[in-house]
Structures are given as structure tokens and as C-alpha cells.
Design an enzyme around this catalytic site. Structure first.
Site, mmCIF file in Angstrom:
data_model
loop_
_atom_site.group_PDB
_atom_site.id
_atom_site.type_symbol
_atom_site.label_atom_id
_atom_site.label_comp_id
_atom_site.label_asym_id
_atom_site.label_seq_id
_atom_site.Cartn_x
_atom_site.Cartn_y
_atom_site.Cartn_z
ATOM 1 N N LYS A 82 0.830 -1.196 0.000
ATOM 2 C CA LYS A 82 0.000 0.000 0.000
ATOM 3 C C LYS A 82 0.871 1.255 0.000
ATOM 4 O O LYS A 82 2.016 1.203 0.442
ATOM 5 C CB LYS A 82 -0.853 0.025 1.277
ATOM 6 N N ARG B 116 -10.330 -11.542 2.164
ATOM 7 C CA ARG B 116 -11.175 -12.613 1.617
ATOM 8 C C ARG B 116 -10.454 -13.954 1.655
ATOM 9 O O ARG B 116 -11.093 -14.999 1.690
ATOM 10 C CB ARG B 116 -11.623 -12.231 0.198
HETATM 11 N N1 BES Z 1 -8.060 -3.841 4.667
HETATM 12 C C1 BES Z 1 -8.212 -3.445 3.327
HETATM 13 C C2 BES Z 1 -9.501 -2.668 3.085
HETATM 14 C C3 BES Z 1 -9.513 -1.249 3.553
HETATM 15 C C4 BES Z 1 -8.807 -0.268 2.886
HETATM 16 C C5 BES Z 1 -10.300 -0.879 4.617
HETATM 17 C C6 BES Z 1 -8.871 1.056 3.310
HETATM 18 C C7 BES Z 1 -10.382 0.435 5.033
HETATM 19 C C8 BES Z 1 -9.650 1.400 4.393
HETATM 20 C C9 BES Z 1 -8.238 -4.654 2.402
HETATM 21 O O1 BES Z 1 -7.436 -5.732 2.788
HETATM 22 C C10 BES Z 1 -7.731 -4.203 1.088
HETATM 23 O O2 BES Z 1 -6.598 -3.857 0.999
HETATM 24 N N2 BES Z 1 -8.600 -4.211 0.076
HETATM 25 C C11 BES Z 1 -8.248 -3.767 -1.222
HETATM 26 C C12 BES Z 1 -8.829 -4.719 -2.217
HETATM 27 C C13 BES Z 1 -8.317 -4.516 -3.612
HETATM 28 C C14 BES Z 1 -6.864 -4.918 -3.701
HETATM 29 C C15 BES Z 1 -9.148 -5.355 -4.560
HETATM 30 C C16 BES Z 1 -8.805 -2.363 -1.417
HETATM 31 O O3 BES Z 1 -9.920 -2.094 -0.957
HETATM 32 O O4 BES Z 1 -8.120 -1.547 -1.988
HETATM 33 MN MN MN Z 2 -5.445 -5.506 2.087
#
Ligand code: BES
Ligand code: MN
Ligand code: ZN
Length: 482
Positions: free
Chosen positions: A263, A337
Site C-alpha cells: 500500500k 477474503r
Molecule cells: N483492509 C483493506 C480494506 C480497507 C482499505 C479498509 C482502506 C479500510 C480502508 C483490504 O485488505 C484491502 O486492501 N482491500 C483492497 C482490495 C483490492 C486490492 C481489490 C482495497 O480495498 O483496496
Molecule cells: Mn489488504
């Protein structure tokens, strides 16, 4: 913090000896013949208390009343949002005086919803996180009394509210702790501590047992970190053995860096909150232990860190889940997931009446619903109806989201049975469609709490949601009193 329910009308409230009395007024206030009533009538007539929710009038040593300080709190229409606004404003006003005790009085008989909102707002507004500060000042408010004219009628809802607040505060505590103070091992110990309470049991599985079960998706996420994974299993046994349980599955990623699909740096600290689903399960169990309802509940928490390393899972890797389905991990940041799908397969063994997973799953859900409502996905009509009702009753709101099969198109790949990501459009829904593949054996619901579980910015902190929502739902399954 201690809560107490008192039977008080406006006349009696005037005789209450206390540091601070918050008098909660609605637009339909009816004055009686007592000093408090006439004071209120005068203030209203003079226009010193506007008819807007959250308007306050602060009075020091009011003549003829026993309290040292009286705050008139306008709730106007008395709707849940107005109660929250009014009580939050009043607690903020008196905070500087650091009162140890507080009495709240309703001008007329509140419903269970208004009572709950008042109580949980006092808790919320007076909460302080202290665990990792060297010289923190803890919450000074120790005793909160709620005066209502209908206390007998509200005894059960009051007990439920207090238990909910205890659950919320446990969830907040674990969610707020930094990731190095809330590892999977720490969470496992917190769950084991709950097992000291009546009717609660806890088992924790380590890497070896998880491997033996064939949880290849969960293992793939965990393999990038030296911190050992934990699979936490909680049982609350309040009913006969043959009574099918509800299973709550909480995402327990104690830190989500994204893994190899790392990230951006900005706000990455907030990914310590990626275990808020797990924290909400702990909170629900805490409340169940207090209330001792006649239901069976299972809590499952797959917990690990998602980090990049030379051992980390790589984009394009294919793993085999416990269900036997193979998964192409195209983005290692879609890890929630992956840990959930194996826990959802594991849930089958309890022959549950329903399974709900709770996860800070997608940024897309934050865009869709913001922080007001959690996203709720389910193809089961009865479960959807029960959750919609629990949402309203608890005021821990969620909103129905779709599960059309066409949303699953993007999850197709030539290298495995399913990919772990689709494109950006409808990201919260495609994530739910991925999970749904693992839930064929029972009624299933999915709560995406990415927007509701914590607040960013100046007021950064966990909200303890959706403990209230979940608790309301599971309590609705109690056998009705004969
Ligand atoms: N934990 C995150 C989701 C999240 C992101 C929650 C920002 C709250 C704030 C999750 O594991 C994630 O990274 N999801 C990705 C999925 C994507 C790679 C398809 C996302 O939401 O960007
Ligand atoms: Mn994630
Ligand atoms: Zn995550």
C-alpha cells in the site's frame, strides 16, 4: 464505568443529589408543579433553550434543586440522532470539570432505543484510550445514573444496553491498540481471557493445525510475516447442544501492509484497524457472557499479519483453499477474503443456522457508504430481514448491498478456479461474490465495516461497531418467553 437505572420523574429529579444533572428535554415537555419544571418552563419561554437538538443551558447551583450543576439538554424530536447529538454536546460541555458521577434524566418515558443511544453516547463521549501512553489520564467518569419514569419496563433493555457498551469498549480497546501491541497472539490471549467467563470456551489453533486442515488461503497470507498466525475459536453455549449456533467470523488481520502489492505510505498506520471484525467478535462474546441468553454462538477469528518479505505470497501465485477451490492471488492486498474463505469453510462443521462474517474488507465500501452504514450482503431473506431490524433497533446501521451473479464475472481466470480480485468497479460487491463461493452450505451474511469500524483524522479511533448490531441480531434469536 458503572451504570444504574433509577425510577425518577421530573419532580423527583429535582431532589437528586449529584454533581451534574443532565435533564433531557423533548419538544413535548409537559411542566408539572415542581421547582425543576418551573425552571424549565421559564427557560423555554424566555427562549434561552433553542428547540434544536444539541442546544444546552448550563445552570450552576440552581435554587431549590439538589444538584450542584444542571444542564438542560434539548433533544427536540427525541429521535435517535437527536438524542446522540444532545447527549454528546452535554458531555463535551461538562468534560473540563471532570465529573466523577453524572445523572441523566428524561423528561418523559423514553423507549429502549432512546435509552440505549443516551447510554452509549455517554460512554463514547467519555472514552479515553490509555494503554500505550506513559502518563495517560484515565476516564474520570465512574458512575452514570439514568432516571426514567418507566424503569420497570426498561429493566431488560437497560441490561442489554450496558452489556453492549461493555462489548463495544472491549472491541475499541483491541482495535485501538497498535499492531505491535495487538498481534494474533495477543488477540488469542484476549479470547482465552473471555473463556474465564461463564458459558464461554476458547480454542486456539496454530500454524500446524491450520496446515493440517488445509487452509491454504489463510496460510498464504500469513507466510509473509514472522509473527505466528492464530485461528481463534470461541463458543458461547447458552442453549441445548442440538440447537444450531450462529457463527460470527471476524477478519483478524492485525496489520495490513498490502504484502507484495504494498500500500502507499499515507495513512498506512490505519491498517492496524484491519482486525476490527475480530475485535467486534470479542466484544459480542463479552456482552453474551454478561447477558447469558439461551442461544449458541460460535466465534471464528483467522488472525495474522499481511507483510511483504522473501517468503511472502506473490501476485500470480495459486493456492488451494480448505474448500478445495484453487485461488489465483492476483493482488496480495486482497488478503481479507483469503483468510475469511477458509474460516467460512471451517464454519460448516457447526451446522449453523446462520453465518455472518465481519470484515474491514474493501476501500470500495468506504466510497460506497462512508462511515454511516456498514455494507450488508446476504442472499437469505430471513437473515436480511432480521439484520435490517437489528440495524434500526441498535442504531448501529447497515444497508443491503447486491449479490447479482454478473458481479462475479471479473473473478474468472485461466489459472485457477477463481481469482482473488476483479476490477475496481463494484469492489465491495466483487469481494462479497468471492466470499459467497465458500458459503453454499448455510444461510450467510457479510458485513463490510471498512467505513464504520474506525474514524480517521483528528478524532482517529475505533468505534466499536458493529458490536451493537450483531448483539441485537443474535439476541433476536432467543426463545421468546412463554
Ligand atoms: N483492509 C483493506 C480494506 C480497507 C482499505 C479498509 C482502506 C479500510 C480502508 C483490504 O485488505 C484491502 O486492501 N482491500 C483492497 C482490495 C483490492 C486490492 C481489490 C482495497 O480495498 O483496496
Ligand atoms: Mn489488504
Ligand atoms: Zn485488509
Amino acid at each position: 464505568m458503572n451504570f444504574e437505572l433509577l425510577n425518577l420523574d421530573a419532580a423527583q429529579a429535582g431532589h437528586e443529589k449529584c454533581d451534574v444533572l443532565l435533564l433531557l428535554l423533548t419538544s413535548t415537555f409537559k411542566a408539572g408543579r415542581n421547582p425543576l419544571s418551573s425552571l424549565i418552563s421559564k427557560a423555554l419561554k424566555a427562549g434561552d433553550l433553542a428547540d434544536k437538538p444539541g442546544s444546552l443551558l448550563d445552570i450552576y447551583r440552581p435554587v431549590g434543586l439538589a444538584c450542584a450543576r444542571l444542564v438542560l439538554v434539548q433533544l427536540a424530536d427525541g429521535k435517535p440522532g437527536s438524542v446522540r447529538k444532545g447527549v454528546a454536546a452535554a458531555v463535551a460541555l461538562i468534560k473540563a470539570a471532570k465529573p466523577k458521577q453524572l445523572t441523566l434524566c428524561f423528561d418523559q418515558a423514553p423507549g429502549s432505543q432512546a435509552l440505549h443511544v443516551a447510554l452509549s453516547t455517554v460512554a463514547e463521549a467519555s472514552y479515553v484510550y490509555t494503554t500505550t501512553l506513559s502518563k495517560a489520564e484515565a476516564r474520570t467518569l465512574a458512575r452514570v445514573r439514568l432516571g426514567v419514569p418507566n424503569s420497570t419496563e426498561l429493566a431488560t433493555p437497560f441490561a442489554q444496553s450496558v452489556a453492549t457498551v461493555r462489548g463495544i469498549e472491549l472491541a475499541k480497546e483491541w482495535a485501538n491498540r497498535p499492531a505491535n501491541h495487538a498481534t494474533p497472539s495477543h488477540l488469542a490471549r484476549a479470547a482465552q481471557a473471555l473463556a474465564k467467563l461463564p458459558r464461554i470456551k476458547c480454542d486456539v489453533m496454530n500454524h500446524k493445525e491450520v496446515e493440517k486442515l488445509g487452509m491454504g488461503a489463510f496460510l498464504a497470507v500469513a507466510q509473509g510475516s514472522a509473527e505466528p498466525l492464530k485461528f481463534i475459536e470461541l463458543h458461547y453455549k447458552g442453549a441445548a447442544k442440538n440447537q444450531p449456533p450462529v457463527v460470527l467470523v471476524g477478519k483478524g488481520i492485525t496489520f495490513d501492509s498490502g504484502g507484495i502489492s504494498i500500500k502507499p505510505a499515507a495513512e498506512m498506520d490505519e491498517m492496524k484497524y484491519d482486525m476490527c471484525g475480530a475485535a467486534s467478535v470479542l466484544g459480542v462474546f463479552k456482552a453474551l457472557a454478561e447477558l447469558q441468553p439461551d442461544i449458541n454462538v460460535v466465534g471464528l477469528i483467522p488472525s495474522c499479519e499481511n507483510l511483504p518479505s522473501s517468503r511472502a505470497v506473490k501476485p500470480g501465485d495459486v493456492v488451494t483453499s480448505m474448500s478445495g477451490q484453487t485461488i489465483e492471488i492476483l493482488n496480495t492486498d486482497a488478503e481479507g477474503r483469503l483468510v475469511l474463505c477458509d474460516a467460512l469453510t471451517y464454519a460448516e462443521r457447526f451446522k449453523p443456522q446462520a453465518v455472518i462474517d465481519i470484515a474491514t474488507l474493501t476501500g470500495a465500501c468506504v466510497i460506497a457508504l462512508g462511515g454511516v452504514r456498514s455494507g450488508f450482503f446476504s442472499s437469505d431473506a430471513a437473515l436480511s430481514a432480521a439484520m435490517a431490524q437489528a440495524s434500526e433497533a441498535s442504531q448501529d446501521l447497515c444497508w443491503p448491498m447486491p449479490l447479482d451473479d454478473d458481479y462475479a464475472e471479473g473473478l474468472k481466470t485461466s489459472y485457477a478456479d477463481v481469482a482473488n480480485v476483479a476490477g475496481r468497479p463494484g469492489g465491495a460487491i466483487t469481494a462479497a461474490k468471492f466470499l459467497q463461493r465458500f458459503t453454499g452450505k448455510y444461510p450467510w451474511g457479510h458485513l463490510d465495516i471498512a467505513g464504520s469500524a474506525w474514524k480517521s483524522g483528528a478524532a482517529k479511533g475505533a468505534t466499536g461497531r458493529p458490536v451493537g448490531l450483531l448483539l441485537h441480531y443474535v439476541l433476536s434469536l432467543q426463545t421468546p418467553a412463554a
